[in-house]
Design an enzyme around this catalytic site. Structure first.
Site, PDB file in Angstrom:
ATOM      1  N   HIS A 172      59.259 -26.180 -44.097  1.00 47.75           N
ATOM      2  CA  HIS A 172      59.949 -25.692 -45.290  1.00 47.75           C
ATOM      3  C   HIS A 172      60.162 -24.177 -45.186  1.00 47.75           C
ATOM      4  O   HIS A 172      61.286 -23.680 -45.384  1.00 47.75           O
ATOM      5  CB  HIS A 172      59.112 -26.030 -46.529  1.00 47.75           C
ATOM      6  CG  HIS A 172      59.696 -25.571 -47.825  1.00 47.75           C
ATOM      7  ND1 HIS A 172      60.393 -26.407 -48.663  1.00 47.75           N
ATOM      8  CD2 HIS A 172      59.697 -24.356 -48.421  1.00 47.75           C
ATOM      9  CE1 HIS A 172      60.788 -25.735 -49.731  1.00 47.75           C
ATOM     10  NE2 HIS A 172      60.378 -24.475 -49.608  1.00 47.75           N
ATOM     11  N   GLU A 173      59.097 -23.439 -44.876  1.00 46.22           N
ATOM     12  CA  GLU A 173      59.210 -21.981 -44.795  1.00 46.22           C
ATOM     13  C   GLU A 173      60.067 -21.546 -43.609  1.00 46.22           C
ATOM     14  O   GLU A 173      60.849 -20.591 -43.703  1.00 46.22           O
ATOM     15  CB  GLU A 173      57.821 -21.349 -44.724  1.00 46.22           C
ATOM     16  CG  GLU A 173      56.913 -21.652 -45.912  1.00 46.22           C
ATOM     17  CD  GLU A 173      57.521 -21.290 -47.262  1.00 46.22           C
ATOM     18  OE1 GLU A 173      58.437 -20.439 -47.312  1.00 46.22           O
ATOM     19  OE2 GLU A 173      57.091 -21.867 -48.278  1.00 46.22           O
ATOM     20  N   HIS A 176      63.652 -21.846 -44.572  1.00 43.95           N
ATOM     21  CA  HIS A 176      64.100 -20.682 -45.345  1.00 43.95           C
ATOM     22  C   HIS A 176      64.479 -19.541 -44.397  1.00 43.95           C
ATOM     23  O   HIS A 176      65.512 -18.891 -44.571  1.00 43.95           O
ATOM     24  CB  HIS A 176      62.988 -20.208 -46.284  1.00 43.95           C
ATOM     25  CG  HIS A 176      62.911 -20.946 -47.583  1.00 43.95           C
ATOM     26  ND1 HIS A 176      64.020 -21.364 -48.283  1.00 43.95           N
ATOM     27  CD2 HIS A 176      61.830 -21.332 -48.320  1.00 43.95           C
ATOM     28  CE1 HIS A 176      63.642 -21.970 -49.400  1.00 43.95           C
ATOM     29  NE2 HIS A 176      62.315 -21.967 -49.440  1.00 43.95           N
ATOM     30  N   HIS A 182      66.782 -23.997 -51.424  1.00 36.12           N
ATOM     31  CA  HIS A 182      66.203 -25.239 -51.922  1.00 36.12           C
ATOM     32  C   HIS A 182      67.312 -26.250 -52.232  1.00 36.12           C
ATOM     33  O   HIS A 182      68.390 -25.870 -52.703  1.00 36.12           O
ATOM     34  CB  HIS A 182      65.376 -24.983 -53.175  1.00 36.12           C
ATOM     35  CG  HIS A 182      64.122 -24.202 -52.894  1.00 36.12           C
ATOM     36  ND1 HIS A 182      63.839 -23.003 -53.502  1.00 36.12           N
ATOM     37  CD2 HIS A 182      63.080 -24.452 -52.059  1.00 36.12           C
ATOM     38  CE1 HIS A 182      62.672 -22.547 -53.065  1.00 36.12           C
ATOM     39  NE2 HIS A 182      62.195 -23.408 -52.182  1.00 36.12           N
ATOM     40  N   TYR A 228      62.456 -29.526 -54.368  1.00 35.22           N
ATOM     41  CA  TYR A 228      61.327 -29.453 -55.293  1.00 35.22           C
ATOM     42  C   TYR A 228      60.842 -30.860 -55.633  1.00 35.22           C
ATOM     43  O   TYR A 228      61.607 -31.812 -55.617  1.00 35.22           O
ATOM     44  CB  TYR A 228      61.767 -28.809 -56.604  1.00 35.22           C
ATOM     45  CG  TYR A 228      61.830 -27.311 -56.647  1.00 35.22           C
ATOM     46  CD1 TYR A 228      61.607 -26.528 -55.528  1.00 35.22           C
ATOM     47  CD2 TYR A 228      62.109 -26.669 -57.845  1.00 35.22           C
ATOM     48  CE1 TYR A 228      61.677 -25.151 -55.595  1.00 35.22           C
ATOM     49  CE2 TYR A 228      62.190 -25.292 -57.929  1.00 35.22           C
ATOM     50  CZ  TYR A 228      61.976 -24.536 -56.798  1.00 35.22           C
ATOM     51  OH  TYR A 228      62.048 -23.175 -56.888  1.00 35.22           O
TER      52      TYR A 228
END
Length: 502
Positions: A172-173, A176, A182, A228
């Site tokens: 996930h990071e 980014h 997101h 999310y």
């Protein structure tokens, strides 16, 4: 001016620059009455956002949307167009240099590098140890999980501290850092989810902003590692994000990049690679153009990644150019998620059925290579989830149900016993006791005359029985043990041997 608004303005310019389109802040979404909402039971496993928000609970840094950092004073206008993306080298590889803090334990380092390997396997992005590059990621065990959005230039910190070292959270990071927002921030998100403003913690509505984003022509992804979870920033036990039209649709997960996450990376960075991720509990795969001849100079990978358990792969058809030692075209299967994993099947070519393979873990990688000439239609294969099992090729041995003499509940185990050409398999059951029910509908052992689940059935057994000695008609037998959720008995113990075919 309020500090949070200043940060929002900076962040808005950054996102506009990274995704190359104007930013649209949407604070006027229709608000649904919380009293009219049906709370969905939280039966889903923790998603990445739940892990991130817990880890960042006491983080003193100002973080947008839970985990995106913008440096105070940075001129976002310097990051425009492709400058927010990491560049390709002459080989078409997008290399992202990184350093790892010495604060990470050896086990953490192994997990981080394994999570990075998925990018290398499935995309043209490759995270490489930093040498002298001016732009690189400095991965630290800081206060929680956070990253900048896209390439910022120079030394760029990314934190995986405070319980963030899990495959999904790491990816996930890193996503980014590659420039991805997101999923529920997409321009078309209102077609797929409702954001329930009344259920969001006061002051956090700003973290549900929506962007006029470039969606790369790919569909919305409920299972994205960038999505999310249902209760993100909830001020109560009521959901803040409700999928539609099916409110019970799972959203968010922690297992890693989804199939569409991979597609988005490959499209944004114009990777032009033949890569496929398979995450369903059952599925199939085929070589390109099947049943017509596969392309020349093919280099394709399929990664099967399940949340848990093992993978049972069966070949349905196989026709690949034959060559000495399969030096030209071949299929190779690895027991893991990378080409450095142990090999389950090495350089298969020719025509006919391939033997089944069973992974020892929850990942399996298939690699198909062709040269500049093609002389075959390729292959098709199918896979399923098994709780336990193995492919047995020793001349003799024994098999027992798991935890013999008391098997666990809710199992599906497969053993394939395969003898060399000219031999058959002899099976002798020395102990047998499974839950009995007429027609063996609860717990049972299937014995099939061949290597596949579609091979002829020799018998379906349960109860406390003395089974006859069984001999295969060909070179393989398949045993399939199934148990339901209740009543576990002793199980079975069997011996097998290869004997010359008469």
């Amino acid at each position: 001016m309020d500090t949070r608004i200043i940060h929002l303005i900076q962040f808005s310019f950054l996102v506009q620059s990274c995704i190359g389109v104007p930013l649209q802040l949407n604070f006027d979404d229709p608000i649904k009455e919380a009293a009219n909402l049906k709370v969905i039971p939280d039966a889903e496993p923790p998603d990445v956002f739940s892990i991130v928000s817990t880890s960042n609970k006491d983080n003193p840094m100002f973080i947008h949307e839970g985990d995106i950092v913008v440096a105070i004073g940075r001129s976002a206008l310097k990051c425009n167009g492709h400058k927010c993306r990491w560049s390709k080298d002459d080989t078409g590889t997008v290399k992202v240099p990184y350093t790892l803090s010495s604060d990470f334990r050896p086990a953490d380092v192994s997990t981080i590098r394994s999570a990075m390997q998925d990018f290398s396997t499935l995309t043209c992005v490759q995270f490489t140890p930093w040498t002298i590059e001016s732009d690189y990621l400095q991965i630290i065990a800081g206060s929680g999980c956070w990253s900048s959005l896209g390439k910022t230039g120079g030394k760029q910190q990314l934190s995986l501290g405070g319980g963030c070292v899990g495959r999904g959270t790491i990816q996930h990071e890193l996503n980014h850092a590659l420039g991805f927002i997101h999923e529920q921030s997409r321009s078309d998100r209102d077609d797929y989810v409702d954001i329930i403003q009344d259920n969001i913690k006061p002051g956090y509505q700003i973290d549900f902003r929506k962007y006029d984003s470039n969606n790369l022509g790919l569909e919305y992804d409920y299972s994205s590692v960038m999505h999310y979870g249902r209760y993100a920033f909830s001020g109560s036990k009521l959901p803040t994000i409700v999928p539609k039209p099916n409110a019970s649709q799972p959203i968010g997960q922690r297992y890693g990049l989804s199939t569409l996450d991979i597609a988005k990376i490959n499209k944004l960075y114009r990777c032009g690679v033949c890569r496929t991720l398979l995450v369903d509990s059952t599925g199939s795969l085929t070589s390109s153009n099947y049943p017509n001849n596969y392309p020349s100079n093919n280099n394709c990978l399929w990664l099967i990644r399940l949340p848990s358990k093992q993978i049972f792969l069966q070949s349905n058809a196989f026709d690949v150019e034959s060559s000495p030692a399969c030096a030209s075209d071949y299929l190779r299967i690895y027991d893991g998620s990378s080409r450095s994993a142990p090999v389950l099947l090495d350089r298969a070519c020719g025509a006919g059925q391939l033997p089944p393979v069973i992974s020892t873990g929850n990942t399996m990688l298939l690699e198909f290579i062709s040269d500049d000439r093609t002389e075959g239609t390729g292959f098709t294969a199918s896979y399923s989830t098994v709780t336990c099992g193995a492919v047995l090729t020793s001349s003799k041995g024994s098999i027992s149900s798991p935890n013999y003499p008391e098997y666990p509940p809710s199992m599906d185990c497969v053993w394939v016993i395969t003898a060399p050409t000219g031999f058959v398999v002899s099976l002798n059951m020395t102990d047998f006791n499974l839950e009995y029910r007429s027609e063996c509908i609860y717990d049972y052992l299937l014995v099939l005359d061949g290597p596949k689940t579609t091979s002829p059935l020799i018998g379906r057994y349960c109860g406390k029985s003395i089974l006859p000695n069984i001999t295969s008609s060909g070179s393989s037998l398949l045993l399939n043990l199934h148990s339901d959720a209740t009543i576990q008995l002793k199980g079975f113990l069997a011996k097998y041997a290869f004997v010359p075919q008469k």
